[in-house]
Design a protein around this motif. Structure first.
Motif, PDB file in Angstrom:
ATOM      1  N   GLU A  25       0.831  -1.205   0.000  1.00 25.04           N
ATOM      2  CA  GLU A  25       0.000   0.000   0.000  1.00 25.04           C
ATOM      3  C   GLU A  25       0.864   1.254   0.000  1.00 25.04           C
ATOM      4  N   ALA A  26       1.951   1.223   0.774  1.00 22.66           N
ATOM      5  CA  ALA A  26       2.841   2.380   0.857  1.00 22.66           C
ATOM      6  C   ALA A  26       3.618   2.615  -0.430  1.00 22.66           C
ATOM      7  N   GLU A  27       3.683   1.597  -1.277  1.00 24.10           N
ATOM      8  CA  GLU A  27       4.460   1.704  -2.516  1.00 24.10           C
ATOM      9  C   GLU A  27       3.569   1.792  -3.753  1.00 24.10           C
ATOM     10  N   LEU A  30       1.426   6.652  -7.779  1.00 19.13           N
ATOM     11  CA  LEU A  30       0.575   7.806  -7.508  1.00 19.13           C
ATOM     12  C   LEU A  30       0.880   8.904  -8.519  1.00 19.13           C
ATOM     13  N   THR A  31      -0.165   9.482  -9.101  1.00 19.25           N
ATOM     14  CA  THR A  31      -0.002  10.575 -10.059  1.00 19.25           C
ATOM     15  C   THR A  31      -0.897  11.737  -9.662  1.00 19.25           C
ATOM     16  N   ILE A  32      -0.276  12.875  -9.371  1.00 17.82           N
ATOM     17  CA  ILE A  32      -1.014  14.096  -9.041  1.00 17.82           C
ATOM     18  C   ILE A  32      -0.650  15.146 -10.082  1.00 17.82           C
ATOM     19  N   ILE A  63       4.031  14.672  -8.174  1.00 15.71           N
ATOM     20  CA  ILE A  63       3.363  15.869  -8.678  1.00 15.71           C
ATOM     21  C   ILE A  63       3.909  16.237 -10.053  1.00 15.71           C
ATOM     22  N   HIS A  64       3.012  16.434 -11.006  1.00  8.10           N
ATOM     23  CA  HIS A  64       3.389  16.847 -12.355  1.00  8.10           C
ATOM     24  C   HIS A  64       2.790  18.223 -12.626  1.00  8.10           C
ATOM     25  N   LEU A  65       3.634  19.210 -12.846  1.00 11.05           N
ATOM     26  CA  LEU A  65       3.171  20.557 -13.155  1.00 11.05           C
ATOM     27  C   LEU A  65       2.909  20.653 -14.654  1.00 11.05           C
ATOM     28  N   SER A 161      -7.013   4.782  -0.066  1.00 15.34           N
ATOM     29  CA  SER A 161      -6.013   3.737  -0.296  1.00 15.34           C
ATOM     30  C   SER A 161      -4.657   4.298  -0.721  1.00 15.34           C
ATOM     31  N   LEU A 162      -4.635   5.577  -1.123  1.00 16.43           N
ATOM     32  CA  LEU A 162      -3.388   6.199  -1.572  1.00 16.43           C
ATOM     33  C   LEU A 162      -2.795   7.161  -0.546  1.00 16.43           C
ATOM     34  N   HIS A 163      -3.428   7.305   0.603  1.00 14.15           N
ATOM     35  CA  HIS A 163      -2.922   8.253   1.604  1.00 14.15           C
ATOM     36  C   HIS A 163      -1.523   7.893   2.095  1.00 14.15           C
ATOM     37  N   LEU A 164      -1.294   6.604   2.342  1.00 11.23           N
ATOM     38  CA  LEU A 164       0.003   6.176   2.864  1.00 11.23           C
ATOM     39  C   LEU A 164       1.101   6.412   1.829  1.00 11.23           C
ATOM     40  N   SER A 165       0.826   6.063   0.583  1.00  8.78           N
ATOM     41  CA  SER A 165       1.787   6.275  -0.493  1.00  8.78           C
ATOM     42  C   SER A 165       2.058   7.763  -0.689  1.00  8.78           C
ATOM     43  N   ALA A 166       1.012   8.581  -0.597  1.00  2.00           N
ATOM     44  CA  ALA A 166       1.162  10.020  -0.787  1.00  2.00           C
ATOM     45  C   ALA A 166       2.007  10.631   0.323  1.00  2.00           C
ATOM     46  N   ALA A 167       1.757  10.234   1.575  1.00  5.71           N
ATOM     47  CA  ALA A 167       2.524  10.771   2.694  1.00  5.71           C
ATOM     48  C   ALA A 167       3.993  10.365   2.580  1.00  5.71           C
ATOM     49  N   ARG A 168       4.240   9.145   2.154  1.00  5.54           N
ATOM     50  CA  ARG A 168       5.614   8.649   2.042  1.00  5.54           C
ATOM     51  C   ARG A 168       6.415   9.471   1.028  1.00  5.54           C
ATOM     52  N   ARG A 169       5.742   9.945  -0.013  1.00  8.25           N
ATOM     53  CA  ARG A 169       6.443  10.653  -1.086  1.00  8.25           C
ATOM     54  C   ARG A 169       6.303  12.161  -1.012  1.00  8.25           C
ATOM     55  N   LEU A 170       5.389  12.638  -0.144  1.00  9.71           N
ATOM     56  CA  LEU A 170       5.180  14.078  -0.010  1.00  9.71           C
ATOM     57  C   LEU A 170       5.201  14.452   1.477  1.00  9.71           C
ATOM     58  N   PRO A 171       6.352  14.882   1.998  1.00  9.51           N
ATOM     59  CA  PRO A 171       6.457  15.220   3.422  1.00  9.51           C
ATOM     60  C   PRO A 171       5.420  16.226   3.905  1.00  9.51           C
TER      61      PRO A 171
END
Length: 354
Positions: A25-27, A30-32, A63-65, A161-171
């Motif tokens: 789940e942590a891995e 994720l695409t924002i 994150i993709h700008l 389901s993506l909260h853990l992955s998002a937190a891991r990659r976005l402090p």
């Protein structure tokens, strides 16, 4: 501090947990996509990607700008979240407004962030179809609350389901995710204890049910600690995380177990204390682990007791609310049962009259 035997018992408990699913789940990929006013999007990305914490980003930024003027909406169908960053002082072109309308038709999880205004005016540019988006208006981007508000808005629309992955990659998301995890698992443990409270009132069943409670609550706490470690970007090896954090949270585990042992001997009126302690013990353990993984802070005994007292007050409030809800549900179910019984009795009388 826990003894070596305490650490060994805790390790045996943790060893039975399948942590592979949590690790996966942590891995999760994720695409924002962040589009809109360039300056606003850059500021949003900077706030999410950086933080003064022990661990940096675990992997590349998701994150993709993308320029609103050149974006092709249909190419975003696989995005997990779209952030539209706008500045009220920057007027959008007709092409950009059309793109926003097209994005709305995709019905993707969306957050619209408006920089530098109190409320939208009559000239609010967004198409009504974007009503599914979470609107976040930031009057003062330099406010100390801006980062928290931004994180809460993003997590509100990002699939859980993506909260853990998002937190891991976005402090920038980590503190809010940690708070949500601690509150959620504390509530889960409190609810579990309430659900098993009635069998524990039978003296002959008290001991085995109390032991089962301890096992379930400890496992839930252990999984909470592991999730917090992964959320803060720590390496995923659970054995290393265990030996790293148990000396820090050991006091919280022991405090909870001792309290539950004592309260478990109280008769029927002890249900509320048991529920409150299940909540408070989990909350205290989570806060101690959170501070360690976030800043490397070891919470001393005095502060741990202070956190425990605060958590117990929260736990008592949660216990009262849970029990009130259970009672109300019980009254409703009893009312339905009475209605069913009355209906069956009337049907039986009609049948007998024939």
């Amino acid at each position: 501090m826990p003894s070596w035997n305490d650490l060994n018992i805790a390790w045996n408990t943790l060893r039975e947990i399948n942590v592979e699913d949590i690790r996966k789940e942590a891995e999760l990929p994720l695409t924002i996509v962040c589009t809109g006013t360039a300056g606003v999007c850059q500021s949003i990305a900077r706030r999410l990607e950086h933080g003064t914490q022990r661990y940096g980003q675990a992997g590349p930024s998701p994150i993709h700008l993308v320029s609103l003027a050149t974006i092709i909406p249909d190419e975003l169908r696989h995005a997990d979240l779209v952030i539209i960053g706008l500045d009220r002082n920057v007027r959008l072109s007709a092409r950009e407004l059309t793109v926003i309308e097209h994005l709305a038709t995709l019905n993707l999880p969306t957050v619209v962030v408006v920089w530098g205004t109190v409320l939208p005016t009559d000239a609010w540019p967004l198409h009504p179809r974007v009503a599914h988006a979470r609107l976040l208006v930031i009057p003062d981007p330099d406010s100390p609350d801006t980062n928290r508000q931004l994180a809460e808005a993003i997590l509100d629309r990002l699939p859980a389901s993506l909260h853990l992955s998002a937190a891991r990659r976005l402090p920038g998301l980590r503190s809010v995710v940690a708070q949500q995890l601690i509150s959620s698992v504390s509530f889960t443990n409190a609810s579990y204890v309430l659900a098993t409270a009635l069998p524990q009132q039978i003296p002959i069943l008290n001991i085995p049910f109390a032991a089962a409670d301890t096992l379930v609550l400890t496992k839930n706490q252990a999984m909470l600690v592991y999730r917090l470690a992964l959320a803060y970007g720590a390496p995923p090896d659970i054995r290393e995380r265990l030996f790293e954090v148990l000396p820090v949270i050991g006091g919280a585990f022991i405090w909870r177990q001792l309290a539950r042992t004592l309260v478990g001997l109280i008769p029927v009126w002890g249900v509320v204390p048991r529920v409150a302690i299940a909540y408070a013990g989990t909350y205290t353990t989570g806060v101690a682990a959170w501070r360690w993984f976030a800043e490397g802070e070891i919470v001393d005994r005095e502060r741990l007791q202070e956190i425990g007292r605060e958590a117990l007050a929260l736990g008592q409030a949660q216990a009262a609310a849970l029990i009130a809800k259970v009672r109300e549900t019980g009254r409703q179910q009893f009312g339905r049962w009475q209605q069913l019984q009355k209906s069956l009795h009337q049907r039986w009388k009609r049948t007998k009259a024939r």
